[in-house]
Design a protein around this motif. Structure first.
Motif, mmCIF file in Angstrom:
data_model
loop_
_atom_site.group_PDB
_atom_site.id
_atom_site.type_symbol
_atom_site.label_atom_id
_atom_site.label_comp_id
_atom_site.label_asym_id
_atom_site.label_seq_id
_atom_site.Cartn_x
_atom_site.Cartn_y
_atom_site.Cartn_z
ATOM 1 N N THR A 259 7.909 -10.485 -8.991
ATOM 2 C CA THR A 259 6.714 -9.649 -8.955
ATOM 3 C C THR A 259 6.302 -9.568 -7.492
ATOM 4 O O THR A 259 5.934 -10.588 -6.894
ATOM 5 N N VAL A 260 6.380 -8.372 -6.905
ATOM 6 C CA VAL A 260 6.171 -8.221 -5.459
ATOM 7 C C VAL A 260 4.933 -7.376 -5.205
ATOM 8 O O VAL A 260 4.772 -6.297 -5.780
ATOM 9 N N ILE A 261 4.053 -7.879 -4.344
ATOM 10 C CA ILE A 261 2.888 -7.120 -3.880
ATOM 11 C C ILE A 261 3.041 -6.936 -2.382
ATOM 12 O O ILE A 261 3.150 -7.909 -1.635
ATOM 13 N N VAL A 262 3.077 -5.683 -1.943
ATOM 14 C CA VAL A 262 3.321 -5.357 -0.544
ATOM 15 C C VAL A 262 2.093 -4.664 0.031
ATOM 16 O O VAL A 262 1.554 -3.734 -0.576
ATOM 17 N N ILE A 263 1.653 -5.126 1.195
ATOM 18 C CA ILE A 263 0.626 -4.417 1.968
ATOM 19 C C ILE A 263 1.317 -3.792 3.162
ATOM 20 O O ILE A 263 2.038 -4.472 3.898
ATOM 21 N N ALA A 264 1.123 -2.506 3.348
ATOM 22 C CA ALA A 264 1.792 -1.822 4.462
ATOM 23 C C ALA A 264 0.946 -0.650 4.922
ATOM 24 O O ALA A 264 0.429 0.123 4.112
ATOM 25 N N HIS A 265 0.790 -0.559 6.248
ATOM 26 C CA HIS A 265 0.157 0.631 6.814
ATOM 27 C C HIS A 265 1.180 1.738 7.040
ATOM 28 O O HIS A 265 0.832 2.915 7.046
#
Length: 583
Positions: free
Chosen positions: A526-532
């Motif tokens: 289960t992957v949660i990614v924060i990216a601008h």
């Protein structure tokens, strides 16, 4: 009485029984030390017998017995002193070590909000200087003071048996000196707080100056910023001098009054001696024993400054202990799956609410991306998912189990984290990667490094994986540090991965490699990614767009572009920025 018990428990770090045993050994030590005084008085008495009774012979046999007593005292004192010294230097040092470890465990259970309020200088001052202050008082001063008070009481009782008038002449000056001690204690109690605050500010200033020296030099402000640090040193020096000046009434007036006591004893004894109201032996005994009374009292007065300073340190330790940790359940529940859900979650930093009634679902074995303007709450969501804080309202669950019902260690065992601000410890690269899983083999570490695209640059270093990195990873570039942290997360192989700007410091080639590695995890994690950089999360199954702490949009990349909302606007702006060139 309750206040004294709390204070006593604090300065003994909770080891009251061990401390009482240490004090009893100090009493025995003190008793053994005073034996020669009694032997000396007895010897003087025996030597004066021929003068008081001319026909009486010198009691040589008794003198030899006294010599034997001194030999026995010397032998016994060796073992007693050895035991006392070991208890103080080893036993109480072990107590202090355990107290620091206990405080470390306490800090580990505190929320990240606490560390946001406290700076490193404050915590280091408490863990190092304050604990040392309390240790010095507890291991040395308190037992000495206890012994001094008991010896003083016993001496007064013994002197009263000899002659109550001479006893009064001995103790007369002690009450006269006490007001100066109390006055000095009150003044030093106030100054000690200011001194500790100045010491803390100086420690924080040193850490900030050293940590930011590269930026300061780059902007030619190293000298200007050092002036601020120098002023903090001057303030610390001023308060240190103030502490010494506050002790002056005790050190000067108090000692002067006590020294006057010797004169009073001599005059009173001489007057009684000339009137035939005091035997010569008693007069000599009082002259010798009065020294044994005044000297400990002077030492006791000298401890006033230590008491004032240590009480402040003990208060700071208690303040840290009283910080409420995250509540841990008695028996932790286990999640049924790796679905993460936010149910009507709101969260505030102080009085500023940054998340407003959020409802989110992060499905098991999928990639969810969080995007949005800075300050929209993206990083806060990942921290709540790892239970760095508890939400102000609402519930965060893992596999249907509220995080509050899970033990923190168990929860974190399910999570690997790679944040934007990477911290590496002053250790080998191997050790920093191995933090992901302590029992990993070297082959597994190398495989994780290869997957994270950092094996090649590590192998090129002079000592390879045994290369020592500076504190915080200062000897590596930002991209290198971030790739090592990704290798650490990959090695842990946890079912949940939180990535906060994990590709921000990577060049395009390595960014592609990392994205491929993350894509390989989708079937299992289960992957949660924060990216601008929206180009890096185009293939995410779910993209959640946040704005001002609320969910603005959600869907996959194509759906969000068709909505022509905030996400589409961000995508268009980044597409234009990508074609920017220096003119």
């Amino acid at each position: 009485m309750k206040k004294f018990k709390r204070w006593f428990k604090t300065i003994t770090f909770g080891e009251t029984k061990k401390y009482i045993r240490l004090t009893l050994w100090n009493f025995l030590d003190s008793f053994a030390v005073t034996i020669p005084y009694g032997v000396m008085l007895m010897a003087i008495y025996m030597l004066l017998i021929p003068f008081s009774e001319p026909d009486a012979p010198l009691p040589r046999n008794r003198l030899w017995i006294l010599c034997g007593v001194l030999v026995l005292q010397l032998i016994s004192y060796h073992f007693i002193r050895r035991k006392t010294y070991i208890d103080i230097c080893v036993g109480f040092a072990d107590t202090t070590k355990n107290a620091r470890i206990s405080m470390g465990e306490h800090l580990r259970r505190l929320s990240m909000g606490f560390f946001g309020r406290k700076d490193a200088g404050n915590l280091s001052t408490v863990l190092l200087r304050d604990y040392t202050e309390v240790e010095n008082l507890a291991s040395g001063l308190i037992p000495q003071i206890s012994v001094i008070l008991v010896r003083l009481a016993l001496a007064i009782i013994v002197l009263s048996v000899f002659d109550w008038r001479m006893m009064l002449s001995v103790v007369l000056v002690i009450p006269l000196a006490l007001p100066f001690a109390f006055m000095s204690y009150r003044k030093m109690g106030h100054i000690s707080g200011e001194l500790l605050e100045a010491q803390q500010n100086a420690a924080s200033g040193i850490l900030e100056y050293v940590g930011g020296i590269q930026t300061l030099k780059a902007f030619n402000m190293a000298g200007q910023q050092f002036e601020t640090l120098k002023n903090s040193f001057k303030k610390q020096h001023r308060h240190s001098v103030g502490m010494e000046l506050a002790a002056a009434p005790v050190g000067m007036v108090g000692r002067f009054i006590l020294n006057c006591g010797m004169g009073i004893v001599m005059l009173a004894g001489a007057w009684l001696l000339t009137k035939g109201m005091l035997p010569p032996f008693y007069y000599i005994a009082f002259l010798l024993l009065s020294l044994n009374i005044y000297e400990p009292v002077m030492i006791l007065f000298g401890f006033i400054s230590d008491f004032a300073r240590t009480n402040r340190s003990a208060s700071r330790i208690n303040e840290l202990k009283n910080e409420q940790p995250l509540q841990e359940p008695g028996t932790g529940a286990r999640p049924e799956n790796m679905n993460i859900e936010f149910e009507n979650v709101s969260f505030s930093y102080g009085n500023l609410e940054v998340l407003h009634d959020i409802c989110l679902r992060f499905p098991e074995k999928s990639i969810t991306a969080l995007v949005g303007p800075s300050g929209s709450g993206k990083s806060t969501i990942t921290r709540l998912a790892a239970r760095f804080w508890d939400p102000g309202s609402g519930t965060v669950t893992l596999g249907g189990v509220p995080l509050k019902n899970m033990k923190s260690d168990e929860l974190l065992s399910y999570i690997s984290m790679v944040f934007q601000d990477v911290y590496l410890f002053h250790d080998t690269i191997e050790a920093n990667i191995r933090m992901g899983r302590s029992d990993a083999t070297m082959d597994e570490i190398i495989e994780a490094a290869k997957t994270a695209a950092c094996h090649d640059f590590i192998a090129a270093l002079p000592n390879g994986y045994q290369t020592i990195v500076g504190e915080g990873g200062s000897t590596l570039s930002g991209g290198e540090k971030q790739r090592i942290s990704i290798a650490r997360a990959l090695l842990k192989n946890a079912p949940i991965v939180l990535l906060d700007e994990a590709t921000a410091s990577l060049d395009p080639e390595n960014e592609v490699l990392i994205q491929q590695a993350i894509s390989a995890l989708v079937a299992e994690k289960t992957v949660i990614v924060i990216a601008h950089r929206l180009q890096s999360i185009c293939n995410a199954e779910q993209i959640i767009v946040l704005e001002n702490g609320a969910v603005k949009e959600s869907g996959d990349h194509d759906e969000l572009l068709r909505q022509n909302g905030l996400y589409a606007g961000l995508w268009e702006e980044q597409s234009k920025a990508g074609s920017w060139r220096i003119q």
